[in-house]
Scaffold this active site. Structure first.
Site, PDB file in Angstrom:
ATOM      1  N   SER A  14      -6.903  13.306  -0.980  1.00  0.00           N
ATOM      2  CA  SER A  14      -5.704  13.075  -1.811  1.00  0.00           C
ATOM      3  C   SER A  14      -6.030  12.895  -3.297  1.00  0.00           C
ATOM      4  CB  SER A  14      -4.885  11.895  -1.274  1.00  0.00           C
ATOM      5  OG  SER A  14      -5.681  10.742  -1.113  1.00  0.00           O
ATOM      6  N   GLU A  41     -10.116   2.146  -3.064  1.00  0.00           N
ATOM      7  CA  GLU A  41     -10.832   2.382  -1.797  1.00  0.00           C
ATOM      8  C   GLU A  41     -11.673   1.138  -1.531  1.00  0.00           C
ATOM      9  OE1 GLU A  41     -11.165   4.607   0.849  1.00  0.00           O
ATOM     10  OE2 GLU A  41     -12.682   3.166   1.444  1.00  0.00           O
ATOM     11  N   GLY A  98      -6.364  -2.063  -1.157  1.00  0.00           N
ATOM     12  CA  GLY A  98      -5.255  -1.329  -1.772  1.00  0.00           C
ATOM     13  C   GLY A  98      -3.932  -2.084  -1.710  1.00  0.00           C
ATOM     14  N   ASP A 142      -1.910   5.352   2.704  1.00  0.00           N
ATOM     15  CA  ASP A 142      -2.504   6.200   3.755  1.00  0.00           C
ATOM     16  C   ASP A 142      -3.621   5.438   4.468  1.00  0.00           C
ATOM     17  OD1 ASP A 142      -3.378   8.339   5.271  1.00  0.00           O
ATOM     18  OD2 ASP A 142      -4.503   9.258   3.617  1.00  0.00           O
TER      19      ASP A 142
END
Ligand SMILES: C[S@@+](CC[C@H](N)C(=O)[O-])C[C@H]1O[C@@H](n2cnc3c(N)ncnc32)[C@H](O)[C@@H]1O
Length: 287
Positions: free
Chosen positions: A93, A111, A148, A168
Site C-alpha cells: 500500500s 508499522e 498504528g 489494514d
C-alpha cells in the site's frame, strides 16, 4: 488486489481537488513484497491473482481500458517491477499510494514490527528517489515504527482538513483487530468528521462478517445536523460463500466514500471479479 485497486480508486477521486490531503496508513507493512518467496503461499496465490490479471491485460490490451482503476493498478505493479528489475516484485500500500499522491499531499506510514519497518524505510527511500529523478517531487512522507491505532490521535485532524485513513491490520487474533478497527474508525470520525476511512477485512463466515460490519457502522458517531453518514462495503470472494478455506475473500469498508466512488466501483469490481474467478464460483458485492 481488492484492497489496492480500492486504494487507487479512492485516491483517483480524492486527488481531483487541488487541495492537498493526508493519507494515514496505520498498518503499512514492508512496502515491497517478493511474490516468489518460498516461505509463503504467495507464489501460488499470485499465479491466480496478479499474474493472471497481467496476462489478461497483455493478451487483450483493451480489456481493462473501460476500468481506469484497474488499469492504474496494473501500471503501478508493472512500473515497480521495471524499477526494481524484479519480475516477482509486488508493491504494498505505501508504494501504491506514493504512485498516486501529489507534491501537495502527505503520506504517513505506521508499522509496528521493527524488521518490517526497516524494510519499509528502504522500499520507500528507493521508490521516492526514483520518483524524484523521473516524475518530479513526490508527496512528503513520514514513517514511524509504532502502534498504528495509537498514532491516530497524533495525526488527526491534519492541517489540510482532508484525510484518507487506511486501516489494514493482520487480524491474527480472532477478535482484537476487529474491535480495534471499530474503535479506530470511530476515533477518526470524531477527530475529522469528513475523514474518508477504508478498512480491509477478511471474509470467512458470512454471518460473522455481516454482524461485525453492521455493528461497526451502527456505532459510528453521526454527523452534526442529522445528515446521514455514508458507508460502502466492497466485497469479493472466489469460492461459494462459507466454503471452509483459509481465506475465501475480503472486503473494504469505506466510511464517507467520495462523490461518485460507488458508481465507479459498480463498474470495476465485477470486472476485477470476472478476471480472478473466471468460473464464477464466488462473487462480488457493493453494499
Ligand atoms: C496486512 S499487513 C499490511 C499490508 C499493507 N497495508 C499493504 O497493503 O501492503 C499488516 C501489517 O501490520 C503490522 N502491524 C501489526 N499490528 C500493528 C499495529 N498495532 N500497528 C501498526 N502496524 C501493525 C504487521 O507487522 C504487518 O506488517
Amino acid at each position: 488486489m481488492l484492497k489496492h485497486v480500492t486504494l487507487l480508486a479512492l485516491l483517483r477521486s480524492l486527488t481531483k481537488k487541488d487541495k492537498g490531503l493526508l493519507l494515514l496508513d496505520t498498518h503499512a507493512g514492508r512496502g515491497l513484497y517478493d511474490l516468489s518467496s518460498s516461505e509463503s503461499k504467495q507464489a501460488n496465490e499470485a499465479a491466480k491473482g496478479i499474474e493472471r490479471l497481467l496476462v489478461h491485460a497483455a493478451q487483450d490490451g483493451t480489456r481493462f481500458a473501460p476500468f481506469p482503476e484497474i488499469a492504474d493498478y496494473l501500471k503501478v505493479v508493472r512500473e515497480t517491477r521495471q524499477r526494481t528489475s524484479d519480475r516477482q516484485a509486488y508493491p504494498g500500500s505505501p508504494l501504491i499510494a506514493l504512485a498516486a499522491l501529489r507534491p501537495q499531499d502527505r503520506l504517513t506510514l505506521i508499522e509496528s514490527q521493527p524488521a518490517e519497518h526497516a524494510a519499509l524505510r528502504e522500499a520507500v527511500k528507493n521508490a521516492s528517489r526514483y520518483a524524484r529523478e523521473h516524475d518530479g517531487t513526490p508527496a512528503s512522507i513520514t514513517i514511524e515504527c509504532a502502534d498504528g491505532y495509537g498514532r491516530l490521535a497524533a495525526w488527526l485532524p491534519p492541517i489540510e482538513r482532508r484525510a484518507l485513513v487506511v486501516i489494514d491490520p493482520p487480524y491474527e487474533d480472532t477478535t482484537s483487530d476487529f474491535k480495534a478497527a471499530e474503535r479506530a474508525s470511530q476515533e477518526a470520525l470524531r477527530r475529522l468528521a469528513n475523514a474518508v476511512t477504508a478498512i480491509w477485512y477478511p471474509i470467512k463466515q458470512v454471518k460473522d462478517t455481516d454482524t461485525w460490519r453492521t455493528k461497526l457502522i451502527s456505532a459510528l458517531p453521526q454527523k452534526a445536523g442529522g445528515e446521514a453518514l455514508s458507508t460502502l462495503a466492497l466485497e469479493l470472494w472466489i469460492h461459494p460463500l462459507d466454503t471452509r478455506v483459509g481465506l475465501n475473500g475480503s472486503g473494504m469498508l469505506i466510511i464517507n466514500p467520495p462523490f461518485q466512488f460507488e458508481e465507479h466501483a459498480r463498474q470495476w469490481l465485477p470486472a476485477l471479479h470476472a478476471a480472478l474467478d473466471p468460473e464464477s464460483r464466488g462473487g462480488c458485492a457493493v453494499r
